[in-house]
Design a protein around this motif. Structure first.
Motif, mmCIF file in Angstrom:
data_model
loop_
_atom_site.group_PDB
_atom_site.id
_atom_site.type_symbol
_atom_site.label_atom_id
_atom_site.label_comp_id
_atom_site.label_asym_id
_atom_site.label_seq_id
_atom_site.Cartn_x
_atom_site.Cartn_y
_atom_site.Cartn_z
ATOM 1 N N THR A 246 0.834 -1.202 0.000
ATOM 2 C CA THR A 246 0.000 0.000 0.000
ATOM 3 C C THR A 246 0.873 1.257 0.000
ATOM 4 O OG1 THR A 246 -1.828 -1.157 1.088
ATOM 5 C CG2 THR A 246 -1.818 1.231 1.298
ATOM 6 N N LEU A 247 2.110 1.108 0.446
ATOM 7 C CA LEU A 247 3.039 2.244 0.512
ATOM 8 C C LEU A 247 3.238 2.933 -0.846
ATOM 9 C CD1 LEU A 247 5.242 3.732 2.310
ATOM 10 C CD2 LEU A 247 6.839 2.081 1.328
ATOM 11 N N PRO A 248 3.611 2.212 -1.927
ATOM 12 C CA PRO A 248 3.770 2.913 -3.210
ATOM 13 C C PRO A 248 2.465 3.570 -3.680
ATOM 14 C CG PRO A 248 3.950 0.518 -3.501
ATOM 15 C CD PRO A 248 3.996 0.794 -2.033
ATOM 16 N N TYR A 249 1.339 2.946 -3.406
ATOM 17 C CA TYR A 249 0.043 3.549 -3.752
ATOM 18 C C TYR A 249 -0.109 4.908 -3.061
ATOM 19 C CZ TYR A 249 -5.017 4.356 -3.602
ATOM 20 O OH TYR A 249 -6.259 4.924 -3.691
ATOM 21 N N THR B 240 -7.137 -4.512 -3.648
ATOM 22 C CA THR B 240 -6.110 -4.139 -2.684
ATOM 23 C C THR B 240 -4.874 -3.744 -3.480
ATOM 24 O OG1 THR B 240 -5.014 -6.284 -2.531
ATOM 25 C CG2 THR B 240 -6.942 -5.963 -1.137
ATOM 26 N N ALA B 241 -3.923 -3.134 -2.789
ATOM 27 C CA ALA B 241 -2.683 -2.725 -3.455
ATOM 28 C C ALA B 241 -1.962 -3.936 -4.025
ATOM 29 C CB ALA B 241 -1.794 -1.984 -2.454
ATOM 30 N N MET B 242 -2.155 -5.111 -3.391
ATOM 31 C CA MET B 242 -1.467 -6.308 -3.870
ATOM 32 C C MET B 242 -2.045 -6.825 -5.177
ATOM 33 S SD MET B 242 -0.757 -8.452 -0.457
ATOM 34 C CE MET B 242 0.200 -9.637 -1.393
ATOM 35 N N ASN B 243 -3.326 -6.528 -5.415
ATOM 36 C CA ASN B 243 -3.968 -7.043 -6.628
ATOM 37 C C ASN B 243 -3.406 -6.429 -7.902
ATOM 38 O OD1 ASN B 243 -5.525 -8.510 -4.929
ATOM 39 N ND2 ASN B 243 -7.388 -7.292 -5.187
ATOM 40 N N VAL B 244 -2.790 -5.261 -7.766
ATOM 41 C CA VAL B 244 -2.267 -4.598 -8.967
ATOM 42 C C VAL B 244 -0.827 -5.029 -9.267
ATOM 43 C CG1 VAL B 244 -3.788 -2.632 -8.632
ATOM 44 C CG2 VAL B 244 -1.456 -2.535 -7.746
ATOM 45 N N ASP C 183 -6.155 4.700 11.170
ATOM 46 C CA ASP C 183 -5.566 5.717 10.297
ATOM 47 C C ASP C 183 -5.997 5.514 8.837
ATOM 48 O OD1 ASP C 183 -3.816 7.993 10.799
ATOM 49 O OD2 ASP C 183 -2.496 7.097 9.305
ATOM 50 N N CYS C 184 -6.091 4.246 8.431
ATOM 51 C CA CYS C 184 -6.532 3.942 7.056
ATOM 52 C C CYS C 184 -8.021 4.232 6.871
ATOM 53 C CB CYS C 184 -6.233 2.489 6.708
ATOM 54 S SG CYS C 184 -4.466 2.131 6.556
ATOM 55 N N GLY D 194 -14.161 5.898 1.170
ATOM 56 C CA GLY D 194 -14.405 5.749 -0.266
ATOM 57 C C GLY D 194 -13.186 5.293 -1.052
ATOM 58 N N ASP D 195 -12.056 5.117 -0.357
ATOM 59 C CA ASP D 195 -10.842 4.647 -1.046
ATOM 60 C C ASP D 195 -10.722 3.144 -0.790
ATOM 61 O OD1 ASP D 195 -8.203 3.794 -1.537
ATOM 62 O OD2 ASP D 195 -7.446 5.834 -1.305
ATOM 63 N N GLU D 196 -10.973 2.366 -1.858
ATOM 64 C CA GLU D 196 -11.058 0.910 -1.732
ATOM 65 C C GLU D 196 -9.739 0.278 -1.295
ATOM 66 O OE1 GLU D 196 -13.099 -2.606 -4.505
ATOM 67 O OE2 GLU D 196 -12.494 -0.679 -5.388
ATOM 68 N N VAL D 197 -8.625 0.825 -1.786
ATOM 69 C CA VAL D 197 -7.315 0.289 -1.429
ATOM 70 C C VAL D 197 -7.039 0.486 0.064
ATOM 71 C CG1 VAL D 197 -4.826 0.523 -1.794
ATOM 72 C CG2 VAL D 197 -6.365 0.549 -3.756
ATOM 73 N N MET D 198 -7.327 1.686 0.556
ATOM 74 C CA MET D 198 -7.105 1.959 1.978
ATOM 75 C C MET D 198 -8.070 1.151 2.846
ATOM 76 S SD MET D 198 -4.559 3.783 1.558
ATOM 77 C CE MET D 198 -4.214 3.777 3.310
ATOM 78 N N HIS D 199 -9.290 0.935 2.341
ATOM 79 C CA HIS D 199 -10.269 0.154 3.082
ATOM 80 C C HIS D 199 -9.777 -1.294 3.231
ATOM 81 C CE1 HIS D 199 -14.091 -1.247 4.601
ATOM 82 N NE2 HIS D 199 -14.107 -2.196 3.675
#
Lengths: 120, 120, 120, 120
Positions: free
Chosen positions: A30-33, D4-8, A88-89, A94-99
């Motif tokens: 998730t960091l690079p995102y 998720t961030a991993m899916n990409v 924190d996330c 509305g942000d699916e990646v953070m969810h």
């Protein structure tokens, strides 16, 4: 299934290792995102918390993989960090990646919390 | 002295990082010595404790280096692990290498204990 | 000086461990500085390189601390990563913190490069 | 499946991460088994190689999880270490736990070798 050293690990510990490994993977990827998104996603406090969470999850997993009898202490710290990272996330509504990252953190917090209680 | 990011770290935190790094180094380099000695030195519980201690020391140092405000929690776990590792190393009376390892663990336990209290 | 397991490490290896540990510390503590600065300092490629460099430096140090005879291979990767991180830090002309980080990376690249050649 | 961030992450990279994570888990959990067995299982060179392999696998996985474009270099070192660890585990003929560890190392060596070639 072949007999491996991992197969003799207690199933509850095995599940907690899996949650820690998963949470480590999700936080780190998730960091690079977050850095790409910039703005609030890339704020120092948020990025640090993602790295803290990834770090303590890996440490907790490694204690359990080594069969350490001191893993309860590290799982307690891990549960607290995961809980903070999840909250924190959650602020990125509305942000699916953070969810998804928050969900991984919560699962890991639950699992590590049980481990910490069982091995206090 | 050139200005580096490390120079702006609080001196008490800097000292604790140094103790953690030193203890990590000593525990990890004591491992091959123990495996060579064999016998009680190479028993699973002792080797695991050396690896646990090296691991949590590095984790605590990394939290402080990143400037995490969650380092107190990790330093508390580190202090407890270092204390246990010191006691385990103390059992090898007359062994200078193990004595030096116990001393590093005790210094790190003290420093991390203070850090945990200050940032509870 | 008390006899510790670290004292028996070859002096050239000891110096390389010190450079790796120093570079790990500087890169990791430069991270919050970069995130605070924002802009080019906080770009994904730069932050990733700082984390990559800190990570491989720690790994190289740990191989040497464990007395692994496979450290040459890891030192070769570390030298290349440190060199790239130094060049990336050099782009921030006039920034004393980034300059100090580049210097640490270059020292570590030199030391790891020699180690890789000696233990190829 | 939630995004998720991993899916990409590229599927080939994702598989390599999985092999690295698996190999790290198997090597680290094989350590207490080896220390319990004693004898040749607990010899310094063998234990060091298990720890080296676990360490570089985690490092390679973390480079890929962070999306680093420098992962090829680390995967090359990882492939070589995994290969050496597999051969070392092969010497314990008839030991199912060591055989499973060797298999994990070989799978990871193959996957990391492909990654290193693709991203040289």
């Amino acid at each position: 299934m072949p007999r491996t050293a991992m197969n003799v690990i207690d199933p509850a510990v095995r599940r907690c290792i899996d949650e820690c490994v998963r949470c480590h993977e999700v936080c780190l990827s998730t960091l690079p995102y977050c850095l790409e998104q910039g703005g609030r996603h890339a704020e120092e406090a948020h990025v640090t918390l993602l790295l803290d969470c990834a770090n303590i999850c890996q440490t907790a997993a490694d204690f359990m993989l080594r069969g350490s009898d001191e893993h309860g202490r590290v799982c307690a710290a891990c549960a607290a960090l995961c809980q903070r990272c999840a909250e924190d996330c959650d602020q990125f509504a509305g942000d699916e990646v953070m969810h998804a990252c928050a969900e991984s953190c919560r699962h890991c917090a639950d699992s590590c919390g049980e481990m910490a209680t069982a091995h206090a």
